[in-house]
Each structure stands twice: as C-alpha cells, then as structure tokens.
Design an enzyme around this catalytic site. Structure first.
Site, PDB file in Angstrom:
ATOM      1  CG  ASP A  44       8.265  -4.940  -7.554  1.00 14.63           C
ATOM      2  OD1 ASP A  44       8.451  -4.647  -6.364  1.00 14.63           O
ATOM      3  OD2 ASP A  44       7.355  -5.706  -7.928  1.00 14.63           O
ATOM      4  CD  GLU A  56       7.889  -0.856   3.611  1.00 16.94           C
ATOM      5  OE1 GLU A  56       7.655  -1.261   2.461  1.00 16.94           O
ATOM      6  OE2 GLU A  56       7.515  -1.485   4.625  1.00 16.94           O
TER       7      GLU A  56
HETATM    8  N1  ADE Z   1       6.221  -5.461  -2.320  1.00 18.43           N
HETATM    9  C1  ADE Z   1       6.887  -4.782  -3.279  1.00 18.43           C
HETATM   10  N2  ADE Z   1       6.889  -5.473  -4.430  1.00 18.43           N
HETATM   11  C2  ADE Z   1       6.224  -6.628  -4.189  1.00 18.43           C
HETATM   12  C3  ADE Z   1       5.919  -7.751  -4.982  1.00 18.43           C
HETATM   13  N3  ADE Z   1       6.317  -7.830  -6.256  1.00 18.43           N
HETATM   14  N4  ADE Z   1       5.232  -8.767  -4.407  1.00 18.43           N
HETATM   15  C4  ADE Z   1       4.852  -8.691  -3.109  1.00 18.43           C
HETATM   16  N5  ADE Z   1       5.131  -7.652  -2.315  1.00 18.43           N
HETATM   17  C5  ADE Z   1       5.801  -6.622  -2.843  1.00 18.43           C
END
Ligand code: ADE
Length: 232
Positions: A199, A13
């Site tokens: 996600d 990042e």
């Molecule tokens: N960062 C990226 N995806 C995430 C998720 N599903 N839960 C917590 N932090 C995240």
C-alpha cells in the site's frame, strides 16, 4: 556454517516458507513457534513474531540466544513512502530506524535511541547485495534499496506519511524491521530487511492493504527462498 533466522510478523508472511522447509521441528518459545530445518538446503529457523517492535525484538533475541543463528532476515509487507515504489515492488534495506522514537525534548534527533551510537541501524552489505540480486530475479526492474522506517503504527494518512518522510528519509514504513535491526546490531549479527509494498501508507492504505497483502507477501517468500538457495 550459515544458519539463517527468518522473521515475518504475520502468518501470510511465513506460511509458505514453513511449508517449503525440510527436516523441520517446531519449538514454542514465548508463545511463538520457531520452525527449525532447511530451506532450499540451507539451515534456517523461521518464526512468525506477531506485529510490532516488542514482538519483533524478542523473537530476534530468541533466535540469537537459543537457536544460534548466524544471519537474520526480516521479510514481509510495507507501505510505500516514495512515489517510485509501487504496490508489488520490493525493497531491500540500506538501514532501518524508528519514526516513533522521540526524545527530542532532551536534545536527541528524531528517532535517535539514547545510548546507541547510530541513528539508523545499518544492514549487512553482503547479505543485502544477495537479497537485492534475488529480488531482481523474482521481480526484475521493481527492486529498490533504501531506508526502512519502523513504528508501532499502521500508517494510513497523507500528513503522517509526509512527517515520517521528513523525519527519516525512508522509502517504506512497517512495524518490525527497526527493532530487528537494533537487536541484530547490538548482537553483531548481519541482517537485512526484505519488504514488498502492499500500500502507499496514505488515505488509500486501508483499502489497498487487504487487497494486495497476499500478493506482496508471496513476492517476499519467493525472494527469501531464492536468497536461502544462494546462501548455501
Ligand atoms: N505494513 C504494510 N503497510 C503498512 C503501513 N501502511 N504502515 C505500517 N505498516 C505497514
């Protein structure tokens, strides 16, 4: 003069931001490297804080105390909590709160930190507007505004996702933004959170996260650079 603190949790990042910086020096505090220099001509300090709320809050406070930053941005990836937010889309925070802070037994609302006068810590409007415009320029038609829900958990289960949505009304979830927001709020420092969706925070998250993390992180870095340019 504006001096922007930029916090990302993971190497992916922040690495491209650090390589793009000019005149940089690095100072290690509490185990994290704080890179001070310029990004697109703007004085910045970039740090990889590590995962989770404590790492995030302590790096935010160090940026304020030891590097005299005037503005703070948290950049990175997040899980989507809203069907309108697809993988690769960008989110600019309106505010941020915790989904795992629970003192309900003593009469507090879910997420409420006792002693704080707000449930969710509000992002700075001017900084958020600039971040939104930068995000739209990088990924037109795929930028959203909304609440960020933060907790010390990787959310990868439909039931948990639904509970977080019901408790917070947030559009995405991650593990640092709320803690950075609370630190900025307590110090009177304008902040914004800029996240790219990696996600959907449900049963597909374990598969999707490793696949899309790099693309999402790259989007974020592009937006952060453009924001720095526009803050000059
Ligand atoms: N960062 C990226 N995806 C995430 C998720 N599903 N839960 C917590 N932090 C995240």
């Amino acid at each position: 003069m504006t001096k922007l603190g930029i916090i990302g949790a993971m190497e992916l990042e922040v690495e491209s931001l650090i390589s793009a910086m000019g005149d940089k020096t690095c100072r290690t505090v509490a185990g994290s490297g704080f890179y001070e220099g310029t990004l697109e001509g703007l004085p910045v300090v970039v740090v990889r804080c590590g995962v989770g709320k404590v790492n995030a809050a302590l790096c935010a406070q160090i940026l304020i105390d030891r590097f005299s930053i005037t503005h703070l941005v948290n950049t990175g990836v997040a899980g989507s909590l809203n069907a309108k937010l697809d993988i690769g889309d960008l989110v600019i925070s309106t505010d941020a709160m915790y989904h795992d802070f629970t003192v309900e037994q003593l009469g507090y609302a879910p997420g409420q930190v006792p002693g704080m006068d707000v449930l969710a810590f509000p992002a700075d409007e001017a900084l958020s507007n600039l971040a939104f415009a930068a995000a739209e320029a990088v990924n037109p038609g795929h930028t959203h505004r909304g609440r960020v829900a933060t907790g010390d958990q990787f959310v990868a289960e439909k039931g948990k996702k639904e509970a977080i949505i019901a408790a917070t009304g947030a559009v995405c979830t991650e593990m640092e933004g709320g803690a950075i927001a609370q630190t900025a709020y307590r110090n009177g420092i304008p902040f914004a959170i800029l996240r790219a969706i990696s996600d959907k925070a449900d049963d597909s998250a374990e598969m999707d996260y490793p696949t899309f993390e790099a693309i999402a992180a790259r989007h974020c870095a592009q937006v952060t650079s453009l924001l720095a340019k526009r803050l000059c």
